[in-house]
Design a protein around this motif. Structure first.
Motif, mmCIF file in Angstrom:
data_model
loop_
_atom_site.group_PDB
_atom_site.id
_atom_site.type_symbol
_atom_site.label_atom_id
_atom_site.label_comp_id
_atom_site.label_asym_id
_atom_site.label_seq_id
_atom_site.Cartn_x
_atom_site.Cartn_y
_atom_site.Cartn_z
ATOM 1 N N GLN A 417 0.835 -1.195 0.000
ATOM 2 C CA GLN A 417 0.000 0.000 0.000
ATOM 3 C C GLN A 417 0.877 1.253 0.000
ATOM 4 O O GLN A 417 0.847 2.076 0.902
ATOM 5 N N ASP A 418 1.666 1.408 -1.010
ATOM 6 C CA ASP A 418 2.510 2.591 -1.122
ATOM 7 C C ASP A 418 2.019 3.459 -2.268
ATOM 8 O O ASP A 418 1.251 3.030 -3.127
ATOM 9 N N LYS A 419 2.466 4.693 -2.278
ATOM 10 C CA LYS A 419 2.050 5.633 -3.304
ATOM 11 C C LYS A 419 2.656 5.247 -4.646
ATOM 12 O O LYS A 419 3.786 4.778 -4.729
ATOM 13 N N GLY A 420 1.890 5.464 -5.664
ATOM 14 C CA GLY A 420 2.363 5.175 -7.015
ATOM 15 C C GLY A 420 2.086 3.773 -7.472
ATOM 16 O O GLY A 420 2.369 3.434 -8.640
ATOM 17 N N THR A 421 1.560 2.908 -6.614
ATOM 18 C CA THR A 421 1.255 1.531 -7.000
ATOM 19 C C THR A 421 -0.193 1.456 -7.465
ATOM 20 O O THR A 421 -1.120 1.775 -6.708
ATOM 21 N N LYS A 422 -0.371 1.061 -8.686
ATOM 22 C CA LYS A 422 -1.720 0.943 -9.222
ATOM 23 C C LYS A 422 -2.340 -0.362 -8.740
ATOM 24 O O LYS A 422 -1.703 -1.420 -8.790
ATOM 25 N N ARG A 445 8.281 -2.009 -9.880
ATOM 26 C CA ARG A 445 7.266 -0.995 -10.194
ATOM 27 C C ARG A 445 6.273 -1.574 -11.181
ATOM 28 O O ARG A 445 6.493 -2.610 -11.763
#
Length: 445
Positions: A417-422, A445
């Protein structure tokens, strides 16, 4: 009714043939229950042949344990009229009876577990036929000469181990083997030196030192060192030659089947050839030559390796390969990815799984490593089955290398649940490795 028939105990075995000892377990040659010693005496064969044969049959299918257990129960001990089975039925159970029953039960369990392995059972059947043929041939050889009659092995053994007949001391002045050397033509002559013991009149104090030079008497040939008659020498050892032939047979059998058969089957063929050579060598040594304990140990080790090779997965091949699979879309992901031996890498980092979608795939590797790179935002449901090896999942240190057997685990790997992960859908991953490692990593990524 004759006197012999009246003296025969009730329940005794059928009367053996002429010169053939009765089938009894022998106490003085007992290693476990005395069965092999009794079979060797009854069929006039070396008991080692039965020990090796039944040992191999016990490892490769349990038939040897079944036969040994029932033979222990139904063949009475030498000097006794009652067998273990009758004691069991009458309630007089002792330790020997329980061990015999345990042998039979364990053998039945091994036999039932090997029913699906046709190659091992086929080898056990061939070895059983070979042992039966050896005993039949020995029986025919025993009765082959009707004029001289068969040779009683008990009497032959007694004659072989009997001490030599005591001889009186020689008459003074007469030729003697202990005083006079044997000349090349077989005669004896006087000796120029004295002895420390002998008939009366032999001077002990006047014994000169042994002569090292030529004979002091003119015309007499020099003293010859006695040589052992080649006819009295024991049989020559053939253990080294048997081992060399076994290695050559094993290498030849494995080499010829290396490219056409799986790894386990190729090993079974080679080890079966080596085991056959060992068995033939031991059988030959019972009549010509001799083998030692080393050959017996090597035979048992080869039989154990043969049983272990039968348990290897058939998916393991002899070609070590490095294969990479890299599908780009969810539709291009195949249901199954297979590799016999080597390193198989399934890279799913470029696959975009819809948030409400599910992709299922399976990776099977016989021996080696199965590496899977899963998408960054996907939830991965893993079903991992490893026969012998290690499992590496995301979040574990690579230094934690733990080899285990029979690994069967299911784990769910949540998406980070990190930013930038779709966010992505679910990936159902089934990983099977016979011998080796399973490694699951998440894309950067």
């Amino acid at each position: 009714m004759t006197d012999a028939q009246q003296a025969a105990p009730v329940g005794a075995d059928a009367e053996p043939g002429p010169g053939q000892p009765p089938l009894r377990r022998i106490k003085r040659q007992k290693v476990v229950g005395g069965v092999c010693g009794g079979l060797g005496r009854h069929f006039d064969l070396d008991p080692v042949i039965f020990r090796i044969g039944l040992g191999v049959l016990a490892v490769t299918g349990g038939i040897g344990l079944i036969f040994y257990g029932f033979a222990w129960l139904f063949i009475p001990l030498d000097g006794e009229d009652e067998n273990e089975a009758r004691r069991l039925l009458t309630g007089r159970v002792d330790g020997a009876t329980l061990v015999a029953v345990l042998f039979a039960l364990v053998g039945c369990g091994l036999f039932l577990s090997m029913l699906s392995n046709g190659s091992v059972l086929g080898f056990a059947v061939m070895l059983s036929i070979a042992l039966t043929g050896a005993t039949y041939w020995s029986q025919r050889r025993r009765h082959a000469d009707p004029e001289t009659g068969p040779l009683d092995p008990v009497a032959a053994q007694a004659v072989a181990v009997a001490p030599p007949e005591t001889q009186p001391p020689p008459v003074p002045g007469a030729p003697s083997w202990w005083r006079d050397p044997i000349i090349k033509d077989g005669t004896t002559g006087p000796v120029g030196i004295g002895y420390l013991w002998g008939p009366e009149g032999a001077a002990v104090d006047d014994v000169p030192p042994p002569a090292t030079g030529p004979s002091p008497q003119p015309g007499r040939p020099p003293q010859q060192q006695p040589r052992r008659d080649p006819a009295t020498r024991g049989p020559r050892g053939i253990g080294g030659r048997v081992f060399l032939l076994a290695v050559l047979a094993g290498g030849l059998g494995t080499g010829l089947s290396w490219d056409a058969q799986p790894f386990g089957t190729s090993l079974q063929i080679g080890l079966s050839c080596a085991l056959a050579v060992f068995g033939l060598g031991i059988a030959v040594s019972a009549f010509r030559g001799r083998t030692g304990l080393g050959t017996i140990l090597l035979t048992m080790v080869t039989a154990a390796l043969l049983a272990g090779s039968a348990a290897l997965p058939k998916e393991i091949t002899t070609d070590w390969m490095r294969t990479d699979w890299k599908p780009t879309t969810a539709a291009s992901v195949q249901p199954v990815y297979e590799l016999g031996s080597g390193i198989g890498t399934l890279d799913l980092s470029g696959v975009r799984i819809p948030p409400d979608g599910t992709v299922t795939t399976r990776v099977q590797v016989g021996a080696g490593q199965a590496k899977v790179v899963v998408p960054r935002g996907a939830t991965v449901e893993t079903d991992i089955d490893v026969g012998l090896g290690d499992v590496q999942l995301p979040g574990e240190r690579r230094q934690d290398f733990d080899i285990r057997t029979g690994v069967d685990t299911q784990k769910t790997l949540k998406a980070p649940q990190d930013k930038g992960t779709k966010p992505a859908g679910t990936l159902e991953l089934h990983l099977e490795v016979g011998v080796g490692q399973v490694e699951v990593t998440r894309a950067a990524r």
